[in-house]
Design an enzyme around this catalytic site. Structure first.
Site, PDB file in Angstrom:
ATOM      1  N   LEU A 157       6.989  -4.343   4.840  1.00 46.77           N
ATOM      2  CA  LEU A 157       7.556  -3.680   3.662  1.00 46.77           C
ATOM      3  C   LEU A 157       7.442  -2.158   3.737  1.00 46.77           C
ATOM      4  CD1 LEU A 157       4.951  -2.717   1.870  1.00 46.77           C
ATOM      5  CD2 LEU A 157       4.958  -5.098   1.148  1.00 46.77           C
ATOM      6  N   CYS A 187       2.305   5.062   7.922  1.00 46.16           N
ATOM      7  CA  CYS A 187       2.414   4.029   8.964  1.00 46.16           C
ATOM      8  C   CYS A 187       2.883   4.559  10.315  1.00 46.16           C
ATOM      9  CB  CYS A 187       3.358   2.929   8.510  1.00 46.16           C
ATOM     10  SG  CYS A 187       2.650   1.938   7.197  1.00 46.16           S
TER      11      CYS A 187
END
Ligand code: UDX
Length: 369
Positions: free
Chosen positions: A95, A202
């Site tokens: 996600l 990330c």
């Protein structure tokens, strides 16, 4: 979703992982795996959670690893749990911030990595309501899928930013180039927007971790190093554009910055390209006044303005760093009125060029002359 869960009694909060673990059949580990000092992922949160729940897990329960962890971590968790009756399954999450609920409920795929087929089937059954391809593989492959996906997306972005640099040199328009490339189904049009570089919690950490994992196993992932280098160069290239716009030097220049977060629809400042670029502008002598609809506390060295126009007051250059919708259609007359000079660097290519040119702004974007 949290409200709904609390109201229906399906969601409860307790203090401590052990308290949560003692009655459940499935145990999701979703703890952070920050980057350690040498670029490798730091597994201490994961190990601490596993050590805490190991002694209290009900018999035959399943521990599911959602955290992004280096290849081999499923085994690490298993060892720390110290429970031969408990299977550990890798189930990476893909996600994005800002659309997390949607992405979770409508994933492109569900990946399950397990050495124990029956545990894999039990975890797969949790996703029965989700319409997506589901694949079961071994834990090392599942863990690698997560890193390889993020590394590939980062590669796509660095590639398009490099193509944008070529476009500037040869007089092409990157927006058209990307459109023309994207029609090729093998390439696809998603994740091809050029910009000030990629960031967030990330990509930077996962690309470095993947290089580290490869290194640890004797492979030099030089391509991925190049991807990171192109990204860092992009921060510098945007700073150069602002400097050029200011007349070749930033010493004493006032710069208005629209956007601080690493992308729109999040308040996250971690590894934000906007901050990287602003830091470079300040180092080169600029005074930076920023506005971001999601940020209330000024980062170091930056003055925060109350709205987009206040940020522009007396500015020599405006630089757009995050693609917030509020920035797409501002009142350009007002912007022109308050700025000292009508000069804009649009590092997200979101502003209406024609509207700016009508007001005699000098405008430069990414990959467009
Ligand atoms: C990312 C992955 O997309 C997600 O699958 C993974 O689970 C976590 O990492 P996120 O960090 O929320 O998600 O950000 P994402 O939307 O992917 O954007 C990453 C960076 O790339 C941002 O700085 C964004 O501005 C930049 N970006 C993205 C572009 O510059 N151009 C694009 O076309 C897309």
């Amino acid at each position: 979703l949290v409200d709904e869960g609390l109201r229906s009694g399906k969601l409860r909060f307790v203090v401590g992982a052990a308290e949560a673990a003692k009655e459940a059949e499935f145990h999701y580990l979703c703890v952070p795996t920050p980057q350690g000092p040498d670029g490798a992922a730091d597994l201490s949160y994961l190990e601490a959670a596993a050590a805490e729940i190991g002694p209290v897990l009900p018999n035959d329960s399943v521990v599911v690893n959602k955290s992004t962890v280096p290849v081999g971590s499923t085994r690490v968790v298993s060892r720390v749990l110290g429970r031969s009756d408990v299977a550990v399954v890798s189930n990476p999450e893909f996600l994005r911030e800002g659309s997390a609920v949607h992405d979770f409920l409508h994933p492109d795929r569900v990946v399950i990595g397990s050495e124990d087929q029956s545990a894999a089937v039990r975890v797969a059954s949790l996703y029965l309501g989700v319409a997506a391809p589901m694949m079961v593989t071994d834990p090392a492959s599942a863990e690698t899928i997560k890193y390889a996906s993020n590394a590939f997306l980062a590669t796509k972005l660095s590639f398009v930013n490099a193509v944008a640099a070529v476009c500037e040199a040869v007089g092409a328009d990157v927006n058209d180039v990307v459109l023309g490339m994207g029609y090729d189904k093998r390439i696809g049009s998603e994740f091809l927007r050029p910009g000030p570089g990629w960031g967030g919690s990330c990509f930077p950490k996962d690309t470095r971790a993947m290089i580290h994992i490869a290194d640890d196993h004797g492979y030099d992932f030089d391509l991925l190093r190049g991807v990171i280098t192109v990204n860092e160069e992009q921060f510098e290239r945007v700073a150069d554009k602002v400097s050029d716009m200011a007349g070749g030097t930033l010493d004493g220049a006032r710069v208005a910055a629209w956007g601080l977060t690493f992308k729109a629809r999040t308040d996250d400042l971690r590894e934000s390209p906007a901050l990287e670029i602003i830091r470079r502008l300040i180092e080169r002598g600029a005074e930076v006044v920023a506005y971001d609809p999601a940020v209330e506390t000024a980062p170091d060295g930056v003055t925060l303005a109350s709205d987009l126009y206040a940020a522009c007051e007396g500015a020599n250059v405006l630089v757009v760093l995050t693609e917030w919708d509020d920035f797409r259609w501002p009142d350009f007359d007002k912007v022109a009125e308050v700025m000292a000079d009508r000069r804009v660097v649009d590092a997200r290519n979101i502003l209406d060029r024609a509207a700016l040119q009508r007001l005699e702004f000098d405008v430069v974007g990414i990959g467009r002359t």
